[in-house]
Design a protein around this motif. Structure first.
Motif, PDB file in Angstrom:
ATOM      1  N   THR A   1       0.831  -1.209   0.000  1.00  0.00           N
ATOM      2  CA  THR A   1       0.000   0.000   0.000  1.00  0.00           C
ATOM      3  C   THR A   1       0.862   1.255   0.000  1.00  0.00           C
ATOM      4  N   LEU A   2       1.863   1.295   0.862  1.00  0.00           N
ATOM      5  CA  LEU A   2       2.729   2.477   0.930  1.00  0.00           C
ATOM      6  C   LEU A   2       3.492   2.692  -0.374  1.00  0.00           C
ATOM      7  N   GLU A   3       4.012   1.621  -0.973  1.00  0.00           N
ATOM      8  CA  GLU A   3       4.755   1.747  -2.228  1.00  0.00           C
ATOM      9  C   GLU A   3       3.852   2.226  -3.356  1.00  0.00           C
TER      10      GLU A   3
ATOM     11  N   LYS B   1      -1.435  11.316  -7.055  1.00  0.00           N
ATOM     12  CA  LYS B   1      -1.267  12.589  -7.761  1.00  0.00           C
ATOM     13  C   LYS B   1      -1.703  13.746  -6.874  1.00  0.00           C
ATOM     14  N   ASN B   2      -2.672  13.484  -6.044  1.00  0.00           N
ATOM     15  CA  ASN B   2      -3.145  14.438  -5.053  1.00  0.00           C
ATOM     16  C   ASN B   2      -3.120  13.723  -3.712  1.00  0.00           C
ATOM     17  N   LYS B   3      -3.316  14.464  -2.663  1.00  0.00           N
ATOM     18  CA  LYS B   3      -3.308  13.842  -1.344  1.00  0.00           C
ATOM     19  C   LYS B   3      -4.414  12.790  -1.241  1.00  0.00           C
ATOM     20  N   ASN B   4      -4.061  11.637  -0.714  1.00  0.00           N
ATOM     21  CA  ASN B   4      -5.026  10.581  -0.404  1.00  0.00           C
ATOM     22  C   ASN B   4      -5.798  10.073  -1.615  1.00  0.00           C
ATOM     23  N   THR B   5      -5.127   9.605  -2.656  1.00  0.00           N
ATOM     24  CA  THR B   5      -5.844   9.132  -3.833  1.00  0.00           C
ATOM     25  C   THR B   5      -5.766   7.627  -4.062  1.00  0.00           C
ATOM     26  N   VAL B   6      -4.872   6.926  -3.403  1.00  0.00           N
ATOM     27  CA  VAL B   6      -4.687   5.501  -3.650  1.00  0.00           C
ATOM     28  C   VAL B   6      -5.292   4.696  -2.494  1.00  0.00           C
ATOM     29  N   PRO B   7      -6.178   3.744  -2.798  1.00  0.00           N
ATOM     30  CA  PRO B   7      -6.767   2.923  -1.727  1.00  0.00           C
ATOM     31  C   PRO B   7      -5.753   1.929  -1.184  1.00  0.00           C
ATOM     32  N   THR B   8      -6.018   1.414  -0.005  1.00  0.00           N
ATOM     33  CA  THR B   8      -5.164   0.356   0.530  1.00  0.00           C
ATOM     34  C   THR B   8      -5.363  -0.901  -0.305  1.00  0.00           C
TER      35      THR B   8
ATOM     36  N   THR C   1      -8.812  -4.644 -13.134  1.00  0.00           N
ATOM     37  CA  THR C   1      -8.150  -3.365 -13.412  1.00  0.00           C
ATOM     38  C   THR C   1      -7.211  -2.861 -12.319  1.00  0.00           C
ATOM     39  N   ALA C   2      -7.425  -3.280 -11.074  1.00  0.00           N
ATOM     40  CA  ALA C   2      -6.632  -2.747  -9.964  1.00  0.00           C
ATOM     41  C   ALA C   2      -5.244  -3.387  -9.922  1.00  0.00           C
ATOM     42  N   PHE C   3      -4.315  -2.641  -9.389  1.00  0.00           N
ATOM     43  CA  PHE C   3      -2.944  -3.116  -9.256  1.00  0.00           C
ATOM     44  C   PHE C   3      -2.320  -2.534  -8.005  1.00  0.00           C
ATOM     45  N   ALA C   4      -1.183  -3.094  -7.637  1.00  0.00           N
ATOM     46  CA  ALA C   4      -0.368  -2.564  -6.551  1.00  0.00           C
ATOM     47  C   ALA C   4       1.081  -2.634  -7.011  1.00  0.00           C
ATOM     48  N   VAL C   5       1.943  -1.909  -6.319  1.00  0.00           N
ATOM     49  CA  VAL C   5       3.357  -1.865  -6.678  1.00  0.00           C
ATOM     50  C   VAL C   5       4.154  -2.617  -5.614  1.00  0.00           C
ATOM     51  N   CYS C   6       4.979  -3.537  -6.076  1.00  0.00           N
ATOM     52  CA  CYS C   6       5.803  -4.338  -5.172  1.00  0.00           C
ATOM     53  C   CYS C   6       6.776  -3.424  -4.415  1.00  0.00           C
ATOM     54  N   PRO C   7       6.847  -3.574  -3.100  1.00  0.00           N
ATOM     55  CA  PRO C   7       7.760  -2.729  -2.322  1.00  0.00           C
ATOM     56  C   PRO C   7       9.228  -3.047  -2.522  1.00  0.00           C
ATOM     57  N   SER C   8       9.546  -4.130  -3.215  1.00  0.00           N
ATOM     58  CA  SER C   8      10.940  -4.480  -3.425  1.00  0.00           C
ATOM     59  C   SER C   8      11.394  -4.238  -4.858  1.00  0.00           C
ATOM     60  N   CYS C   9      10.709  -4.859  -5.826  1.00  0.00           N
ATOM     61  CA  CYS C   9      11.151  -4.727  -7.221  1.00  0.00           C
ATOM     62  C   CYS C   9      10.484  -3.541  -7.929  1.00  0.00           C
ATOM     63  N   HIS C  10       9.490  -2.930  -7.299  1.00  0.00           N
ATOM     64  CA  HIS C  10       8.807  -1.722  -7.779  1.00  0.00           C
ATOM     65  C   HIS C  10       8.018  -1.944  -9.073  1.00  0.00           C
ATOM     66  N   GLU C  11       7.684  -3.195  -9.362  1.00  0.00           N
ATOM     67  CA  GLU C  11       6.875  -3.505 -10.544  1.00  0.00           C
ATOM     68  C   GLU C  11       5.395  -3.381 -10.205  1.00  0.00           C
ATOM     69  N   LYS C  12       4.630  -2.919 -11.183  1.00  0.00           N
ATOM     70  CA  LYS C  12       3.181  -2.855 -11.043  1.00  0.00           C
ATOM     71  C   LYS C  12       2.637  -4.259 -11.281  1.00  0.00           C
ATOM     72  N   VAL C  13       1.868  -4.776 -10.308  1.00  0.00           N
ATOM     73  CA  VAL C  13       1.309  -6.126 -10.400  1.00  0.00           C
ATOM     74  C   VAL C  13      -0.212  -6.026 -10.302  1.00  0.00           C
TER      75      VAL C  13
ATOM     76  N   GLN D   1     -11.074  -0.834  10.508  1.00  0.00           N
ATOM     77  CA  GLN D   1     -11.812  -0.232   9.400  1.00  0.00           C
ATOM     78  C   GLN D   1     -11.204   1.100   8.953  1.00  0.00           C
ATOM     79  N   ASP D   2     -10.738   1.894   9.892  1.00  0.00           N
ATOM     80  CA  ASP D   2     -10.163   3.195   9.526  1.00  0.00           C
ATOM     81  C   ASP D   2      -8.960   3.034   8.598  1.00  0.00           C
ATOM     82  N   TYR D   3      -8.117   2.052   8.862  1.00  0.00           N
ATOM     83  CA  TYR D   3      -6.980   1.807   7.982  1.00  0.00           C
ATOM     84  C   TYR D   3      -7.466   1.349   6.612  1.00  0.00           C
ATOM     85  N   ARG D   4      -8.385   0.419   6.607  1.00  0.00           N
ATOM     86  CA  ARG D   4      -8.866  -0.158   5.346  1.00  0.00           C
ATOM     87  C   ARG D   4      -9.376   0.910   4.393  1.00  0.00           C
ATOM     88  N   ILE D   5     -10.159   1.852   4.872  1.00  0.00           N
ATOM     89  CA  ILE D   5     -10.791   2.833   3.983  1.00  0.00           C
ATOM     90  C   ILE D   5      -9.946   4.079   3.753  1.00  0.00           C
TER      91      ILE D   5
END
Length: 102
Positions: free
Chosen positions: A27-29, A36-43, A61-73, A95-99
């Motif tokens: 999520t952080l990666e 692009k703006n504050k708070n735009t990427v979901p967990t 359609t959704a993806f995440a970025v690997c925290p090590s190799c930085h590839e979009k998966v 729940q607060d973290y999730r949303i």
């Protein structure tokens, strides 16, 4: 947003580098690379729960970025944790973290 249980882990396998990393790090990666703006990427957790609920569009359609190799998966290419693992992790982090958006 801080997770309720900071030691909670949900390990997600990266199909690009072959290693597993905690959902929080994915999520952080992803947020670091695509916000692009504050708070735009979901967990990643929120996306996984949407998949459990049957949202086929998120799965395709959704993806995440690997925290090590930085590839979009894409989620469709990820080895998903079990529903029980996802739900147990979601309960630990809250729940607060999730949303939250990054």
């Amino acid at each position: 947003m801080i997770r309720q249980d900071k030691s909670a882990e949900l390990m997600i396998y990266c199909s690009s580098c072959g290693n597993s990393y905690n959902e929080y790090n994915w999520t952080l990666e992803t947020g670091a690379m695509y916000s692009k703006n504050k708070n735009t990427v979901p967990t990643l957790l929120d996306l996984l729960i949407q998949c459990l609920a049957g949202d086929k569009e998120v799965l395709q359609t959704a993806f995440a970025v690997c925290p090590s190799c930085h590839e979009k998966v894409f989620l469709r290419n990820m080895r998903m944790p079990t529903e029980e693992e996802i739900r147990a992790y979601a309960e630990k982090v809250g729940q607060d973290y999730r949303i939250n958006r990054y």
